[in-house]
Design a protein around this motif. Sequence first.
Motif, PDB file in Angstrom:
ATOM      1  N   SER A 132     -17.349 -41.253 -26.834  1.00  0.00           N
ATOM      2  CA  SER A 132     -16.612 -40.884 -28.056  1.00  0.00           C
ATOM      3  C   SER A 132     -16.906 -39.455 -28.518  1.00  0.00           C
ATOM      4  CB  SER A 132     -16.896 -41.878 -29.182  1.00  0.00           C
ATOM      5  OG  SER A 132     -18.263 -41.860 -29.534  1.00  0.00           O
ATOM      6  N   GLU A 133     -18.086 -38.940 -28.260  1.00  0.00           N
ATOM      7  CA  GLU A 133     -18.388 -37.560 -28.651  1.00  0.00           C
ATOM      8  C   GLU A 133     -17.530 -36.575 -27.852  1.00  0.00           C
ATOM      9  OE1 GLU A 133     -22.531 -36.494 -28.781  1.00  0.00           O
ATOM     10  OE2 GLU A 133     -23.050 -38.360 -29.824  1.00  0.00           O
ATOM     11  N   LYS A 134     -17.420 -36.810 -26.547  1.00  0.00           N
ATOM     12  CA  LYS A 134     -16.575 -35.950 -25.719  1.00  0.00           C
ATOM     13  C   LYS A 134     -15.115 -36.048 -26.155  1.00  0.00           C
ATOM     14  CE  LYS A 134     -19.324 -35.973 -21.466  1.00  0.00           C
ATOM     15  NZ  LYS A 134     -19.317 -36.343 -20.037  1.00  0.00           N
ATOM     16  N   ALA A 135     -14.653 -37.272 -26.377  1.00  0.00           N
ATOM     17  CA  ALA A 135     -13.260 -37.496 -26.801  1.00  0.00           C
ATOM     18  C   ALA A 135     -12.992 -36.813 -28.141  1.00  0.00           C
ATOM     19  CB  ALA A 135     -12.971 -38.989 -26.894  1.00  0.00           C
ATOM     20  N   ASN A 136     -13.944 -36.921 -29.076  1.00  0.00           N
ATOM     21  CA  ASN A 136     -13.770 -36.298 -30.394  1.00  0.00           C
ATOM     22  C   ASN A 136     -13.721 -34.773 -30.292  1.00  0.00           C
ATOM     23  OD1 ASN A 136     -13.609 -38.714 -31.776  1.00  0.00           O
ATOM     24  ND2 ASN A 136     -15.812 -38.780 -32.222  1.00  0.00           N
ATOM     25  N   ARG A 137     -14.575 -34.197 -29.452  1.00  0.00           N
ATOM     26  CA  ARG A 137     -14.553 -32.737 -29.279  1.00  0.00           C
ATOM     27  C   ARG A 137     -13.219 -32.276 -28.691  1.00  0.00           C
ATOM     28  NH1 ARG A 137     -20.099 -33.480 -27.397  1.00  0.00           N
ATOM     29  NH2 ARG A 137     -19.295 -33.350 -25.251  1.00  0.00           N
ATOM     30  N   ALA A 138     -12.728 -33.005 -27.700  1.00  0.00           N
ATOM     31  CA  ALA A 138     -11.438 -32.645 -27.092  1.00  0.00           C
ATOM     32  C   ALA A 138     -10.303 -32.805 -28.108  1.00  0.00           C
ATOM     33  CB  ALA A 138     -11.173 -33.500 -25.860  1.00  0.00           C
ATOM     34  N   THR A 139     -10.371 -33.859 -28.894  1.00  0.00           N
ATOM     35  CA  THR A 139      -9.336 -34.087 -29.922  1.00  0.00           C
ATOM     36  C   THR A 139      -9.364 -32.982 -30.967  1.00  0.00           C
ATOM     37  OG1 THR A 139      -9.417 -36.482 -29.585  1.00  0.00           O
ATOM     38  CG2 THR A 139      -8.493 -35.690 -31.675  1.00  0.00           C
ATOM     39  N   GLN A 140     -10.543 -32.611 -31.435  1.00  0.00           N
ATOM     40  CA  GLN A 140     -10.652 -31.527 -32.420  1.00  0.00           C
ATOM     41  C   GLN A 140     -10.120 -30.211 -31.854  1.00  0.00           C
ATOM     42  OE1 GLN A 140     -11.409 -31.629 -35.714  1.00  0.00           O
ATOM     43  NE2 GLN A 140     -11.261 -33.822 -35.334  1.00  0.00           N
ATOM     44  N   ALA A 141     -10.403 -29.945 -30.595  1.00  0.00           N
ATOM     45  CA  ALA A 141      -9.889 -28.724 -29.966  1.00  0.00           C
ATOM     46  C   ALA A 141      -8.359 -28.766 -29.917  1.00  0.00           C
ATOM     47  CB  ALA A 141     -10.465 -28.567 -28.558  1.00  0.00           C
ATOM     48  N   MET A 142      -7.810 -29.900 -29.524  1.00  0.00           N
ATOM     49  CA  MET A 142      -6.356 -30.034 -29.456  1.00  0.00           C
ATOM     50  C   MET A 142      -5.724 -29.814 -30.834  1.00  0.00           C
ATOM     51  SD  MET A 142      -4.022 -33.418 -28.871  1.00  0.00           S
ATOM     52  CE  MET A 142      -4.661 -34.019 -30.427  1.00  0.00           C
ATOM     53  N   LEU A 143      -6.323 -30.374 -31.858  1.00  0.00           N
ATOM     54  CA  LEU A 143      -5.782 -30.259 -33.218  1.00  0.00           C
ATOM     55  C   LEU A 143      -5.789 -28.827 -33.735  1.00  0.00           C
ATOM     56  CD1 LEU A 143      -7.327 -33.473 -34.815  1.00  0.00           C
ATOM     57  CD2 LEU A 143      -4.924 -33.085 -34.168  1.00  0.00           C
ATOM     58  N   SER A 144      -6.608 -27.976 -33.141  1.00  0.00           N
ATOM     59  CA  SER A 144      -6.677 -26.576 -33.579  1.00  0.00           C
ATOM     60  C   SER A 144      -5.706 -25.667 -32.811  1.00  0.00           C
ATOM     61  CB  SER A 144      -8.103 -26.048 -33.411  1.00  0.00           C
ATOM     62  OG  SER A 144      -8.400 -25.866 -32.037  1.00  0.00           O
ATOM     63  N   MET A 145      -4.999 -26.219 -31.831  1.00  0.00           N
ATOM     64  CA  MET A 145      -4.156 -25.406 -30.957  1.00  0.00           C
ATOM     65  C   MET A 145      -2.679 -25.546 -31.299  1.00  0.00           C
ATOM     66  SD  MET A 145      -5.799 -26.291 -27.244  1.00  0.00           S
ATOM     67  CE  MET A 145      -7.538 -26.033 -26.921  1.00  0.00           C
ATOM     68  N   GLY A 146      -1.927 -24.535 -30.904  1.00  0.00           N
ATOM     69  CA  GLY A 146      -0.471 -24.636 -30.831  1.00  0.00           C
ATOM     70  C   GLY A 146      -0.178 -25.052 -29.408  1.00  0.00           C
ATOM     71  N   LYS A 147       0.059 -24.056 -28.523  1.00  0.00           N
ATOM     72  CA  LYS A 147       0.196 -24.351 -27.091  1.00  0.00           C
ATOM     73  C   LYS A 147      -1.167 -24.837 -26.607  1.00  0.00           C
ATOM     74  CE  LYS A 147       0.130 -21.027 -24.089  1.00  0.00           C
ATOM     75  NZ  LYS A 147       0.448 -19.871 -23.240  1.00  0.00           N
ATOM     76  N   LEU A 148      -1.170 -25.902 -25.833  1.00  0.00           N
ATOM     77  CA  LEU A 148      -2.426 -26.463 -25.362  1.00  0.00           C
ATOM     78  C   LEU A 148      -2.992 -25.644 -24.209  1.00  0.00           C
ATOM     79  CD1 LEU A 148      -1.581 -30.262 -25.613  1.00  0.00           C
ATOM     80  CD2 LEU A 148      -2.716 -28.785 -27.287  1.00  0.00           C
ATOM     81  N   ASP A 149      -4.297 -25.398 -24.291  1.00  0.00           N
ATOM     82  CA  ASP A 149      -5.038 -24.595 -23.328  1.00  0.00           C
ATOM     83  C   ASP A 149      -5.990 -25.533 -22.583  1.00  0.00           C
ATOM     84  OD1 ASP A 149      -7.162 -23.074 -22.164  1.00  0.00           O
ATOM     85  OD2 ASP A 149      -6.801 -21.434 -23.575  1.00  0.00           O
ATOM     86  N   ILE A 150      -5.674 -25.816 -21.344  1.00  0.00           N
ATOM     87  CA  ILE A 150      -6.442 -26.786 -20.565  1.00  0.00           C
ATOM     88  C   ILE A 150      -7.899 -26.379 -20.432  1.00  0.00           C
ATOM     89  CG2 ILE A 150      -6.695 -27.899 -18.305  1.00  0.00           C
ATOM     90  CD1 ILE A 150      -3.602 -27.676 -18.040  1.00  0.00           C
ATOM     91  N   ALA A 151      -8.180 -25.117 -20.136  1.00  0.00           N
ATOM     92  CA  ALA A 151      -9.570 -24.671 -19.974  1.00  0.00           C
ATOM     93  C   ALA A 151     -10.346 -24.870 -21.270  1.00  0.00           C
ATOM     94  CB  ALA A 151      -9.613 -23.213 -19.539  1.00  0.00           C
ATOM     95  N   ALA A 152      -9.754 -24.538 -22.406  1.00  0.00           N
ATOM     96  CA  ALA A 152     -10.428 -24.705 -23.697  1.00  0.00           C
ATOM     97  C   ALA A 152     -10.633 -26.187 -24.029  1.00  0.00           C
ATOM     98  CB  ALA A 152      -9.631 -24.016 -24.802  1.00  0.00           C
ATOM     99  N   LEU A 153      -9.668 -27.016 -23.672  1.00  0.00           N
ATOM    100  CA  LEU A 153      -9.825 -28.463 -23.896  1.00  0.00           C
ATOM    101  C   LEU A 153     -10.957 -29.019 -23.052  1.00  0.00           C
ATOM    102  CD1 LEU A 153      -6.048 -29.450 -23.900  1.00  0.00           C
ATOM    103  CD2 LEU A 153      -7.627 -29.675 -25.846  1.00  0.00           C
ATOM    104  N   ARG A 154     -11.052 -28.576 -21.799  1.00  0.00           N
ATOM    105  CA  ARG A 154     -12.146 -29.041 -20.910  1.00  0.00           C
ATOM    106  C   ARG A 154     -13.504 -28.569 -21.425  1.00  0.00           C
ATOM    107  NH1 ARG A 154     -10.542 -31.250 -16.034  1.00  0.00           N
ATOM    108  NH2 ARG A 154      -8.435 -30.815 -15.322  1.00  0.00           N
TER     109      ARG A 154
END
Length: 160
Positions: A132-154
């Motif tokens: 859940s910590e990894k999932a939450n970090r990825a979700t928070q990163a996604m919520l801060s983006m417009g166009k999704l950046d795969i490298a930043a999400l990873r």
Amino acid sequence: MATDGFTTCLWFDDQAEEAAHYYVSIFKNSSIGRVARYGEAAPRPAGSVMTVEFTANGQQFVALNGGPQFTFNEAISFQIFCADQEEVDYYWTKLTENGGEPGPCGWLRDKYGVSWQVVPDVLLDLVTDPDSEKANRATQAMLSMGKLDIAALRKAHAGE
């Protein structure tokens, strides 16, 4: 168009033919089909385009020139799943140029007001990770983006 299954009808004021050609130019496995025109007894000028059948990325659509009564909104959107960042960048650029509008979390509206979600295939794996910590970090990163950046999400998923 086939008589089984279903077809998405997109209601335009008077841009149906232009929009059909626009979508066919963006997506692979796409083509224009039949064009129907209004007749003499129709509510629109005789001879003007009523509907355009088209296929975009293998999906069947009908574009209808129905008038200004209805407009698109975000309650309906089309998801484009992308294999890599190059594909994300391609669809994001094509669909936001010439009057399209970027939105949050991979969402955008094209120049006709149709809503799209440009989603990297890997996104769901990252945001549904059993950790859940990894999932939450990825979700928070996604919520801060417009166009999704795969490298930043990873990176966010990994805690970097």
